[in-house]
Scaffold this active site. Structure first.
Site, short mmCIF file in Angstrom:
data_model
loop_
_atom_site.label_atom_id
_atom_site.label_comp_id
_atom_site.label_asym_id
_atom_site.label_seq_id
_atom_site.Cartn_x
_atom_site.Cartn_y
_atom_site.Cartn_z
CG LEU A 128 -1.75 1.27 1.44
CD1 LEU A 128 -2.72 1.46 0.28
CD2 LEU A 128 -2.50 1.22 2.77
CB SER A 135 -0.94 8.36 7.63
OG SER A 135 0.17 8.18 8.45
CG ASP A 239 -10.19 -5.12 11.27
OD1 ASP A 239 -10.06 -4.45 12.31
OD2 ASP A 239 -10.84 -6.18 11.21
CB ILE A 337 15.48 -3.24 34.03
CG1 ILE A 337 14.18 -2.65 34.62
CG2 ILE A 337 15.95 -4.44 34.86
CD1 ILE A 337 12.98 -3.60 34.57
CD GLU A 363 -0.44 -3.32 9.34
OE1 GLU A 363 -1.39 -2.88 8.67
OE2 GLU A 363 0.44 -4.02 8.85
#
Ligand SMILES: Cc1cc2nc3c(=O)[nH]c(=O)nc-3n(C[C@H](O)[C@H](O)[C@H](O)COP(=O)(O)OP(=O)(O)OC[C@H]3O[C@@H](n4cnc5c(N)ncnc54)[C@H](O)[C@@H]3O)c2cc1C
Length: 383
Positions: A128, A135, A239, A337, A363
């Site tokens: 895409l 976006s 989705d 950490i 996504e």
């Protein structure tokens, strides 16, 4: 047992969370840092994934899959993502392409591709994004022009995960009046693949830029409708990809939790083990809480998909937003950490830190998700 980790009722024997975890522990976790440094996964891994039946286990048995449901698929992608986000990314895009085929493919298209995709003999990728459109999917400039009863495809797609290795590209292109989804074999004349190496995150996910120059395709390339409902292929596929990225983000949080707990048990600072220091315990308690919350959100979104409930779309946005932002936060804390050790070449926490950030971009970026989720709030509360 919480509902997110409970065995799914329709899971086929052989592909479930436990099998995926065992697979990741044996074939992924020990090698992920080396692949990250090399910027590629080996061909042998792709074959091992195929032998384990993990490429497209949601496909029905008659198409060569195992017929697992979305709850199970998400659990599998979480476990793989716990081991290596690059491998999970390859599963994500293959899942998107093969799911789109299953959902919208004609009998002839299913006959040609589905079994090979289920078996991993044909790997899929999702095209895409373009150099000028990420976006803003409506901004794509790749064109598909009618040529006889087929198509002539021109344009450039970029950041294509798996593009260096994929055999079949699911390409979105503009026509005069709409957007179409086309199945484009890599072997087509006019397709050029340029590797995009040295990415910051998911470095081993074989990302490429793909140029399509006067690629001639037959009528059988068109997936789904070409007119009024063409956007459904794009939104439906994104989705599902979003669910996979959300699940992979849960895996990153889990990996950060395990690494943080192990290291804080071993490491002594000023006579105290890190695990006994309140500020370190606070980081770990937030990881424990968020991994459970994120896993439940992903399981709920997947359950709604299995039920065919349209509420899954918002549930998936929410799950992905929560899980990916939590993964980025906890990867930062896991690195903290580990102190300087985490910055050492080949230490997994550095990889988690870089890979977690990718999940906030793909996504649907964090910004786009926040806009979308807020829209829903106004729709519901002003109704
Ligand atoms: C590792 C990796 C793998 C990828 N794999 C694939 C793939 O397989 N297939 C594929 O097609 N693409 C892929 N992509 C591309 C990805 O989908 C895009 O990066 C994503 O859609 C964002 O587009 P962009 O990078 O062009 O950013 P842009 O759209 O240019 O956005 C830039 C920034 O602006 C923000 N922004 C955009 N709109 C708004 C707004 N309205 N309000 C506020 N902020 C906004 C964005 O959130 C972002 O932070 C991949 C990217 C990466 C990094």
């Amino acid at each position: 047992m919480d509902i997110a980790t409970a065995a799914a009722p329709r899971a086929a024997a052989g592909v479930d969370r436990a099998a995926a975890r065992a697979f990741a522990d044996e074939h992924i976790v020990p090698f992920a840092d080396a692949w990250d440094r090399a910027g590629a996964v080996p061909e042998e891994l792709l074959e091992q994934i195929a032998r384990a039946g993990l490429w497209a286990p949601f496909l029905p048995v008659e198409l060569g899959g195992s017929g697992v449901d979305m709850v199970t698929l998400a659990a599998v992608h979480e476990e793989v993502g716990r081991g290596c986000s690059s491998v999970r990314s390859l599963l994500t895009v293959h899942t998107m392409a093969s799911w789109a085929l299953q959902r919208w493919g004609s009998p002839a298209q299913l006959d040609r591709w589905a079994r090979d995709m289920a078996a991993g003999r044909v790997l899929g990728a999702f095209c895409l994004s373009e150099p000028g459109a990420g976006s803003d999917a409506a901004g794509i400039t790749t064109t598909a022009v009618r040529e006889g009863d087929g198509w002539r495809l021109n344009g450039v797609k970029t950041w294509t995960t798996g593009g260096q290795r994929a055999d079949l590209f699911l390409v979105f292109a503009r026509t005069e009046s709409s957007t179409v989804a086309l199945l484009v074999p890599r072997a087509s004349a006019g397709v050029t693949v340029r590797p995009l190496d040295d990415m910051l995150g998911t470095r081993a996910s074989l990302i490429a830029q793909i140029a399509f120059e006067d690629v001639l395709l037959g009528p059988d390339a068109l997936l789904g409708p070409s007119s009024f409902a063409s956007g459904m292929v794009l939104s439906g596929t994104l989705d599902l990809g979003r669910l996979s990225v959300a699940a992979g983000s849960v895996g990153i949080i889990q990996a950060c939790l395990e690494a943080g707990a192990d290291y804080s048990t071993e490491r002594t600072v000023g006579g105290s083990r890190l695990k006994d220091l309140p500020l370190i315990r606070a980081k770990l308690s937030d990881m424990v809480t968020d991994v459970r919350a994120a896993r439940l959100l992903v399981a709920e979104a997947a359950r709604l998909k299995d039920a065919g409930d349209p509420a899954t779309i918002m549930a998936t946005w929410v799950a992905k937003y929560f899980a990916s932002t939590a993964a980025a936060r906890h990867a930062t804390e896991a690195l903290q950490i580990h102190g300087a050790l985490g910055f050492s070449s080949g230490h997994p926490t550095g990889r988690f830190y870089r890979d977690a950030k990718v999940a906030e971009v793909i996504e649907g970026s964090t910004e786009i998700q926040r806009l979308t989720i807020a829209d829903e709030a106004f729709r519901r509360w002003t109704a």
